[in-house]
Motif scaffolding. Structure first.
Motif, PDB file in Angstrom:
ATOM      1  N   UNK A   5       0.725   9.473  -4.261  1.00 17.84           N
ATOM      2  CA  UNK A   5       0.191   8.303  -4.185  1.00 17.84           C
ATOM      3  C   UNK A   5       0.580   7.083  -3.468  1.00 17.84           C
ATOM      4  N   UNK A   6       0.070   6.204  -3.150  1.00 19.66           N
ATOM      5  CA  UNK A   6       0.386   4.948  -2.774  1.00 19.66           C
ATOM      6  C   UNK A   6       1.430   4.241  -3.580  1.00 19.66           C
ATOM      7  N   UNK A   7       2.744   3.928  -2.841  1.00 17.33           N
ATOM      8  CA  UNK A   7       3.602   3.234  -3.487  1.00 17.33           C
ATOM      9  C   UNK A   7       4.225   1.936  -2.789  1.00 17.33           C
ATOM     10  N   UNK A   8       4.757   0.981  -3.471  1.00 19.76           N
ATOM     11  CA  UNK A   8       5.209  -0.037  -2.908  1.00 19.76           C
ATOM     12  C   UNK A   8       6.221   0.090  -2.077  1.00 19.76           C
ATOM     13  N   UNK A   9       6.688  -0.786  -1.081  1.00 14.97           N
ATOM     14  CA  UNK A   9       7.774  -0.530  -0.009  1.00 14.97           C
ATOM     15  C   UNK A   9       9.046  -0.414  -0.579  1.00 14.97           C
ATOM     16  N   UNK A  10       9.536  -1.047  -1.597  1.00 16.34           N
ATOM     17  CA  UNK A  10      11.013  -0.804  -2.158  1.00 16.34           C
ATOM     18  C   UNK A  10      11.070   0.451  -3.052  1.00 16.34           C
ATOM     19  N   UNK A  11       9.957   0.942  -3.450  1.00 14.19           N
ATOM     20  CA  UNK A  11      10.106   2.190  -4.323  1.00 14.19           C
ATOM     21  C   UNK A  11      11.044   3.310  -4.046  1.00 14.19           C
ATOM     22  N   UNK A  12      11.170   3.871  -2.536  1.00 21.10           N
ATOM     23  CA  UNK A  12      12.094   4.591  -2.202  1.00 21.10           C
ATOM     24  C   UNK A  12      13.571   3.935  -2.422  1.00 21.10           C
ATOM     25  N   UNK A  13      13.897   3.076  -2.350  1.00 20.23           N
ATOM     26  CA  UNK A  13      15.214   2.287  -2.197  1.00 20.23           C
ATOM     27  C   UNK A  13      15.532   2.356  -3.934  1.00 20.23           C
ATOM     28  N   UNK A  14      14.420   2.028  -4.779  1.00 19.05           N
ATOM     29  CA  UNK A  14      14.793   2.093  -5.965  1.00 19.05           C
ATOM     30  C   UNK A  14      15.210   3.452  -6.615  1.00 19.05           C
ATOM     31  N   UNK A  15      14.437   4.400  -6.066  1.00 19.92           N
ATOM     32  CA  UNK A  15      14.556   5.662  -6.613  1.00 19.92           C
ATOM     33  C   UNK A  15      15.974   6.001  -5.980  1.00 19.92           C
ATOM     34  N   UNK A  24       8.731  10.499   1.485  1.00 19.37           N
ATOM     35  CA  UNK A  24       7.316   9.863   1.750  1.00 19.37           C
ATOM     36  C   UNK A  24       6.982  10.044   3.150  1.00 19.37           C
ATOM     37  N   UNK A  25       5.587   9.651   3.477  1.00 17.61           N
ATOM     38  CA  UNK A  25       5.334   9.683   4.890  1.00 17.61           C
ATOM     39  C   UNK A  25       4.381   8.461   4.981  1.00 17.61           C
ATOM     40  N   UNK A  26       4.239   7.984   6.439  1.00 13.48           N
ATOM     41  CA  UNK A  26       3.435   6.978   6.481  1.00 13.48           C
ATOM     42  C   UNK A  26       1.979   7.294   6.728  1.00 13.48           C
ATOM     43  N   UNK A  27       1.150   6.508   6.034  1.00 11.07           N
ATOM     44  CA  UNK A  27      -0.162   6.816   6.047  1.00 11.07           C
ATOM     45  C   UNK A  27      -0.969   6.374   7.399  1.00 11.07           C
ATOM     46  N   UNK A  28      -2.201   6.889   7.904  1.00 14.31           N
ATOM     47  CA  UNK A  28      -2.713   6.146   9.037  1.00 14.31           C
ATOM     48  C   UNK A  28      -3.304   5.370   8.753  1.00 14.31           C
ATOM     49  N   UNK A  29      -4.164   4.647   9.313  1.00 15.67           N
ATOM     50  CA  UNK A  29      -5.210   3.590   9.047  1.00 15.67           C
ATOM     51  C   UNK A  29      -6.379   4.197   7.894  1.00 15.67           C
ATOM     52  N   UNK A  30      -7.047   5.074   8.287  1.00 18.95           N
ATOM     53  CA  UNK A  30      -8.347   5.343   7.179  1.00 18.95           C
ATOM     54  C   UNK A  30      -7.652   5.975   5.889  1.00 18.95           C
ATOM     55  N   UNK A  31      -6.603   6.750   6.130  1.00 18.85           N
ATOM     56  CA  UNK A  31      -5.730   7.160   4.791  1.00 18.85           C
ATOM     57  C   UNK A  31      -5.133   6.155   4.045  1.00 18.85           C
TER      58      UNK A  31
END
Length: 105
Positions: A5-15, A24-31
């Motif tokens: 699922x989509x997460x906020x930008x700082x969640x990996x640092x919090x984890x 994580x991975x970066x989603x492309x435009x349509x995704x």
């Protein structure tokens, strides 16, 4: 545990700060746009289930997703607010608290 699922930008640092690792991975435009739409429904459901004390926080999350959707589609909040005002003028708002019970044919 998997969380597709989509997460906020700082969640990996919090984890990471909690001593855990994540992938994580970066989603492309349509995704990304599809994930935002799914996130909007998720956050709206959380707002629906929220207690009175939690509601403002959950609505803030809904607005964050709306802001991201506006940006992803190149829209401005002012555009949406103008459409909101037009629809309110045409169809009304919710001030009267009306519940439709039935329509007779």
């Amino acid at each position: 545990m998997e969380y597709p699922k989509l997460i906020r930008d700082l969640i990996p640092s919090i984890i990471a700060a909690s001593g855990r690792n994540c992938e994580t991975r970066i989603l492309d435009g349509p995704e990304y746009v599809e994930a935002l739409r799914e996130k909007l429904v998720e956050e709206a459901c959380e707002a629906k289930a929220a207690s009175a004390t939690e509601l403002a926080t959950e609505l803030a999350d809904v607005l964050e997703v709306i802001d991201a959707l506006l940006e992803a589609h190149g829209l401005q909040m002012e555009q949406v607010q103008q459409l909101q005002a037009a629809r309110r003028s045409e169809r009304g708002g919710f001030a009267n608290r009306l519940l439709l019970l039935r329509i007779d044919d």
